[in-house]
Design an enzyme around this catalytic site. Structure first.
Site, PDB file in Angstrom:
ATOM      1  N   SER A 268     -17.286  18.373 -12.882  1.00  0.00           N
ATOM      2  CA  SER A 268     -17.835  16.990 -12.823  1.00  0.00           C
ATOM      3  C   SER A 268     -17.891  16.595 -11.410  1.00  0.00           C
ATOM      4  CB  SER A 268     -17.336  15.931 -13.653  1.00  0.00           C
ATOM      5  OG  SER A 268     -17.280  16.325 -15.222  1.00  0.00           O
TER       6      SER A 268
ATOM      7  N   THR B   2     -17.195  11.383 -11.413  1.00  0.00           N
ATOM      8  CA  THR B   2     -18.494  10.995 -11.447  1.00  0.00           C
ATOM      9  C   THR B   2     -18.662   9.803 -10.237  1.00  0.00           C
ATOM     10  OG1 THR B   2     -18.627  11.854 -13.553  1.00  0.00           O
ATOM     11  CG2 THR B   2     -20.131  10.025 -12.875  1.00  0.00           C
TER      12      THR B   2
HETATM   13 ZN   LIG Z   1     -14.641  17.700 -18.285  1.00  0.00          ZN
END
Ligand SMILES: [Zn+2]
Ligand SMILES: *[C@@H]1O[C@H](CO)[C@@H](O)[C@H](O)[C@H]1NC(C)=O
Ligand SMILES: *[C@@H]1O[C@H](CO)[C@@H](O)[C@H](O)[C@H]1NC(C)=O
Ligand SMILES: *[C@@H]1O[C@H](CO)[C@@H](O)[C@H](O)[C@H]1NC(C)=O
Length: 512
Positions: free
Chosen positions: A103, A166
C-alpha cells in the site's frame, strides 16, 4: 385442456415480460451511454479520491451483493454508488520492485504520480526501503500538495491511522512506512536526520485543513495515558522526543478556527461553518471495523466524509479530498471476508454522501483501490445465495460443505485430524484458504478505477496506476501541466490544441 391453455398463456406472458425487462433495461442503458458522447470538459474545481485499500474487483462484486442483501434484495442486480460512475478504467498496480505491490508504493503512485518501491512513501524509486540515507533528493510531492499550493483546501479522511501507508504518501517523504513515530525508528535513521511520519503530518504541509482517522498514540509523549482508554497502558503515547503534536497543532490553530476532537459527540457538535481546520483522532491506532464500531463514540466513514466536505467546500477555490476505506485490506489479511465487505459497503455509502454534496459539473470523483487480495467467490451458487453462504453442493472429493468465498492463502487454512475442517460460519469466521499463512496476502491483478465529473473520460483503457493523479491535476488545472487552463474554461482550453492539430494536418495535406 383449459388448464394447459392457461399455463401456456402464463408461460408466454412470463417470457414476454422477461424479454421486455432485459431489453428495456439495455435500451435505457444505451440511451444513457449515448449522452456521454458529449464530454464534460469543465475545469474540476474539486477533486475527491476514494481509495478502497485492498478493494480488488472480486471485493467490489461481493460488496455489491452484500449491499443488496442487506436491503432485502437478491443482491446481484444492486447498484453500488461506484457502479453508477460513467467511466471505468483498469490500473496496473505493481511496484517498481514488486509484482504484487504493497500500500505504500502504490500510494506514492496514485498520489505523487510516480511508481515507487514497496514500503516507501513520497519518495521515488531511487529510495531504498528502510535506508534513511536514500531519502534526500528523492522526495516527490503529492497532488494534495499541488492542490494546497494552488489555493485549494485539502483533507485526509481514513479509517486507519492517519500516518498509515495510504494517507502518509499525501504528505510524508519516508523510506519506511512503519516509521509511525520516532519510537518505531532505528537509532541510526534518527541520527541521519530522518523524521517519523506523524511528525511530518504536521510539519511538511502545516495547514492541511481536515485530518481525520486514528493514530492518537503516535502524537503523544511516552507514558501519556490515552484520553479514551486511560487505564490501558498499551494505548499510551509512543513518542520518545517528548513532543505533544496535538497540543502543538491546537496552539498553532488557536486563532485560525482550528478544532481537535477525539470522539463522535465532539465531531458532530461542531458547526462546520465555524471550523476551518479540523484534527479528528478517534482511536489510538486504527479505527474499529465498521461491523464492530461503537455508534455512540466512533463516527462512521460516511459521517467523517460529511463533515470534511462541509468544511472544505467553503473555499471558493475548491478542494482536494483523499478518503480511504482503509480496513477492507485488514479484514482480508485476517481472512475475515465479512469485516472486509462491510468496510467496502460503508465506503460505498460515503461515496453516495459525497455525491449528494457535490456536482459532476465541477467535481471530479475517482474511486479505486491500491491493490487486490487473494479473495474470490464462486461455486455455482444460486441467484440470491447469501454472499457469506455455502456453495449448493458438498465437495465431491471430501464430501464436506464449502463456502462460496475462498482465499488463495491466509489464516483460514485449517486441517483437523488430517482432513479439511468442516464449516461453522460466525461473525469472526475466517474463510478457508488453500495455503496456510498468518496473514493473507495482496493480489497482483489490475484494479478498477471509477471516474465521474470533469475529464473523467481520460480514465479509460488500461493504465499504470501513477497516471491517476496526472489526470486529476490536469482536470483541476493544478500541478505541472496547465497550459490548457490559460484560455477561458476547460472546454475552450482543450479545443484550440485539437483544432490547431487539425489545421496543421489540413495544411500539410494541401501542401504535400
Ligand atoms: Zn495490506
Ligand atoms: C546508507 O546506509 C546504509 C545502512 O542503512 C549503509 O549500509 C550504506 O553504506 C549507506 N550509504 C551511504 C552512501 O552512506
Ligand atoms: C502508561 O502510562 C502510565 C501513566 O503515565 C504509566 O504509569 C505506565 O507505566 C505507562 N505504561 C506503559 C506500558 O508505557
Ligand atoms: C459439517 O457440519 C454440518 C453442520 O454445520 C453437518 O451437518 C455435517 O454433517 C458436517 N459434515 C461433516 C462431513 O462432518
Amino acid at each position: 385442456i383449459e388448464l394447459n391453455n392457461n399455463l401456456c398463456l402464463f408461460i408466454s406472458v412470463t417470457i414476454q415480460i422477461v424479454f421486455i425487462f432485459w431489453t428495456a433495461w439495455a435500451q435505457r442503458t444505451l440511451k444513457n451511454a449515448l449522452t456521454l458522447q458529449t464530454l464534460n470538459t469543465n475545469i474540476a474545481k474539486n477533486l475527491i479520491l476514494f481509495l478502497g485499500d485492498g478493494m480488488g474487483v472480486p471485493t467490489v462484486t461481493a460488496a455489491r451483493i452484500l449491499k443488496g442483501q442487506l436491503s432485502g434484495q437478491s443482491g446481484e442486480e444492486t447498484l453500488l454508488e461506484m457502479d453508477k460512475f460513467p467511466f471505468v478504467s483498469l490500473a496496473k498496480t505493481y511496484n517498481t520492485n514488486a509484482q504484487v505491490p504493497d500500500s505504500a508504493g502504490t500510494a506514492t503512485a496514485y498520489l505523487c504520480g510516480v511508481k515507487a518501491n514497496e514500503g516507501t512513501v513520497g519518495v521515488n524509486a531511487a529510495a531504498v526501503r528502510s535506508q534513511c540515507n536514500t531519502t534526500k533528493g528523492n522526495e516527490v510531492t503529492s497532488i494534495l500538495r499541488w492542490a494546497k499550493d494552488a489555493g485549494k483546501s485539502v483533507g485526509i479522511v481514513t479509517t486507519t491511522r492517519v500516518n498509515h501507508a495510504t494517507p502518509s504518501a499525501a504528505y510524508a517523504h519516508c523510506v519506511d512506512r512503519d516509521w509511525y513515530s520516532d519510537n518505531e525508528m532505528p537509532a541510526d535513521a534518527l541520527e541521519t536526520g530522518c523524521k517519523d511520519i506523524a511528525r511530518q503530518l504536521f510539519e511538511n504541509i502545516p495547514d492541511i485543513n481536515v485530518i481525520m482517522g486514528g493514530g492518537r498514540r503516535y502524537m503523544f509523549p511516552r507514558n501519556t495515558p490515552d484520553a479514551e482508554y486511560p487505564d490501558m497502558a498499551k494505548h499510551n503515547g509512543t513518542r520518545k522526543d517528548g513532543r505533544n503534536l496535538v497540543k502543538e497543532w491546537t496552539d498553532r490553530m488557536s486563532n485560525k478556527k482550528g478544532h481537535y476532537v477525539w470522539n463522535k459527540q465532539q465531531l458532530l457538535s461542531l458547526n462546520p461553518s465555524n471550523v476551518d481546520y479540523l484534527l479528528g483522532l478517534f482511536e489510538p491506532m486504527d479505527l474499529t471495523y465498521d461491523l464492530e464500531r461503537n455508534d455512540e463514540t466512533d463516527p462512521s466513514l460516511t459521517e467523517m466524509v460529511d463533515v470534511a466536505i462541509k468544511i472544505l467546500r467553503k473555499n471558493p477555490n475548491g478542494f482536494y479530498l483523499l478518503v480511504e476505506g482503509g480496513r477492507i485490506d485488514h479484514g482480508h489479511h485476517e481472512g475475515k471476508a465479512k469485516q472486509a465487505l462491510y468496510e467496502a459497503v460503508e465506503m460505498d455509502r460515503a461515496i453516495g454522501r459525497a455525491d449528494l454534496m457535490t456536482s459532476i459539473h465541477d467535481t471530479l470523483t475517482i474511486v479505486t483501490a491500491d491493490h487486490s487480495h487473494m479473495f474470490n467467490f464462486g461455486g455455482y451458487t444460486a441467484r440470491g445465495n447469501t454472499i457469506f453462504g455455502l456453495a449448493p453442493m458438498l465437495s465431491d472429493v471430501d464430501q464436506k460443505p464449502y463456502t462460496s468465498i475462498i482465499y488463495g492463502n491466509g489464516p483460514g487454512y485449517k486441517i483437523v485430524n488430517g482432513v479439511r475442517q468442516n464449516i461453522t460460519v460466525d461473525n469472526n469466521y475466517q474463510a478457508q484458504a488453500a495455503v496456510p499463512l498468518v496473514s493473507e496476502t495482496h493480489g497482483g491483478e489490475d484494479v478498477a478505477v471509477f471516474a465521474k465529473g470533469p475529464l473523467a473520460h481520460l480514465l479509460h483503457g488500461v493504465h499504470e496506476q501513477n497516471y491517476i493523479p496526472h489526470v486529476m491535476a490536469y482536470a483541476a488545472c493544478i500541478g505541472q501541466n496547465r497550459e490548457h487552463c490559460t484560455t477561458n474554461g476547460g472546454a475552450a482550453g482543450l479545443r484550440p490544441i485539437v483544432s490547431s492539430i487539425a489545421a496543421l494536418l489540413t495544411v500539410s495535406r494541401l501542401l504535400c
